[in-house]
Design an enzyme around this catalytic site. Structure first.
Site, PDB file in Angstrom:
ATOM      1  N   LYS A 195      33.599 -30.111 -25.930  1.00  0.00           N
ATOM      2  CA  LYS A 195      32.140 -30.101 -25.935  1.00  0.00           C
ATOM      3  C   LYS A 195      31.661 -30.484 -27.331  1.00  0.00           C
ATOM      4  CE  LYS A 195      28.169 -27.074 -25.204  1.00  0.00           C
ATOM      5  NZ  LYS A 195      27.696 -25.808 -24.661  1.00  0.00           N
ATOM      6  N   LYS A 248      32.048 -33.179 -22.383  1.00  0.00           N
ATOM      7  CA  LYS A 248      30.582 -33.088 -22.397  1.00  0.00           C
ATOM      8  C   LYS A 248      30.040 -33.535 -23.727  1.00  0.00           C
ATOM      9  CE  LYS A 248      27.059 -29.540 -22.216  1.00  0.00           C
ATOM     10  NZ  LYS A 248      26.821 -28.139 -22.283  1.00  0.00           N
TER      11      LYS A 248
END
Ligand code: PBG
Length: 326
Positions: A195, A248
């Site tokens: 992330k 992400k």
């Protein structure tokens, strides 16, 4: 064989031929729909930068989940806006927190859809950071205990999958351990493994009311410049017990999705985040791009790169489009 004997355009000549040789296909069950839940009854508060998305009270949330299911979507991921925030984000792990209540209601009222919960403190802390803060620093090990309690409380409420998104070191192992100790050894973990500290989360932070009050998330989320490090993060999470891993955001990180899929033999999810969604909506509203075409092209690109699952705010629209055969 080369031109003029070989003509790649032959197989692009018409729609049927193109369909016959198409390599990648999107299906409604590729998508996971993110939803925002807030206290109250009959509440449907629009999120201005995310057209078609709302902060919903639990009653309307249940309705929305039913609609998603009817379109063939098999999973939702929930984000909560709590009654009140405090220094340690205590509503995140309270038995009667907004998420715990929402999960119980969905599980009671809707069949055939998986409920994923986002395990993170930022929506629940008064300072908006994803961990315990002391002297302006975000403490790692002290945070693990709170995240573990949060994941356990989600599992107890009936969550089908827990998704830690905090990026603290060691959290997947800590969550696996507490789940196993409490007879939730069959609850899978979808870890937000790679992330990035991204500007593309802007609309989400307004939607989830989770913008940090000071500083940024760069001491825990990844540097957008790094690719090898993403593979290390994924490897650690798998070793600690992650059943699925996530990259992400999605579109600016297709290379990372590709490398993770090539390197590890595990389901890979990609989060097509709020900013990616908002940009398409904004440009489409201005008439600068064809919103539907760009939506489908983005989703197929994410899948082509290697994503098995796509978390996307387009889930319902895209599922509808696929079902209607266009
Ligand atoms: C953190 C979390 C974030 C998103 C999902 N989980 C935001 C952040 O790290 O600030 C962003 C998702 C999106 O932008 O759509 N709990």
């Amino acid at each position: 064989m080369r031109y003029p004997e070989y003509r790649p355009r032959r197989l692009r000549k018409n729609g049927l031929l193109r369909e016959m040789i198409r390599e990648t296909h999107l299906r409604p069950d590729d998508f996971i729909l993110p939803l925002f839940v807030r206290p109250g009854k009959g509440v449907k508060k629009p999120i201005s930068s995310m057209p078609g998305h709302f902060q919903l009270s639990i009653d309307l949330l249940v309705k929305e989940v039913k609609e998603a299911r009817a379109l063939g979507i098999l999973g939702v991921i929930l984000f909560g806006i709590p009654e009140k925030k405090d220094e340690l984000g205590s509503e995140a792990y309270s038995k009667d927190g907004i998420i715990q209540r929402a999960v119980r209601q969905i599980k009671e009222k809707v069949d055939g859809i998986l409920v994923i919960t986002d395990v993170c403190l930022c929506e629940y802390t008064s300072h908006g950071h994803c961990g315990v803060v002391r002297d302006g620093r975000i403490l790692n090990d002290e945070t693990l205990e709170l995240l573990s309690r949060q994941a356990l409380s989600h599992a107890e409420a009936g969550a089908d999958i827990v998704g830690p998104s905090d990026m603290m070191d060691g959290r997947v192992g800590a969550i696996r351990k507490i789940l196993d100790e409490n007879q939730f050894e069959e609850t899978p973990i979808l870890s937000y493994a790679a992330k990035y500290a991204s500007g593309f989360y802007g609309p989400f932070r307004v939607a989830a009311e989770s913008k940090p009050l000071f500083g940024d998330r760069k001491s825990y989320q990844m540097d957008p410049a790094n690719g090898d490090e993403a593979l290390r993060e994924v490897q650690l999470d798998i070793e600690e017990g992650a059943d699925m891993v996530m990259v992400k955001p999605a579109l600016p990180y297709l290379d990372i999705i590709f490398r993770v899929k090539q390197t590890f033999n595990i389901p890979v999810a990609a989060y097509n985040v709020s900013g990616e969604f908002a940009m398409v909506k904004a440009a489409s509203k201005l008439g600068w791009v064809d919103g539907d075409q760009v939506m489908m092209e983005s989703l197929i690109a994410i899948k082509r790169a290697g994503a098995d699952l796509i978390l996307t705010y387009f889930a319902k629209e895209a599922a509808q489009k696929i079902e209607s055969g266009k």
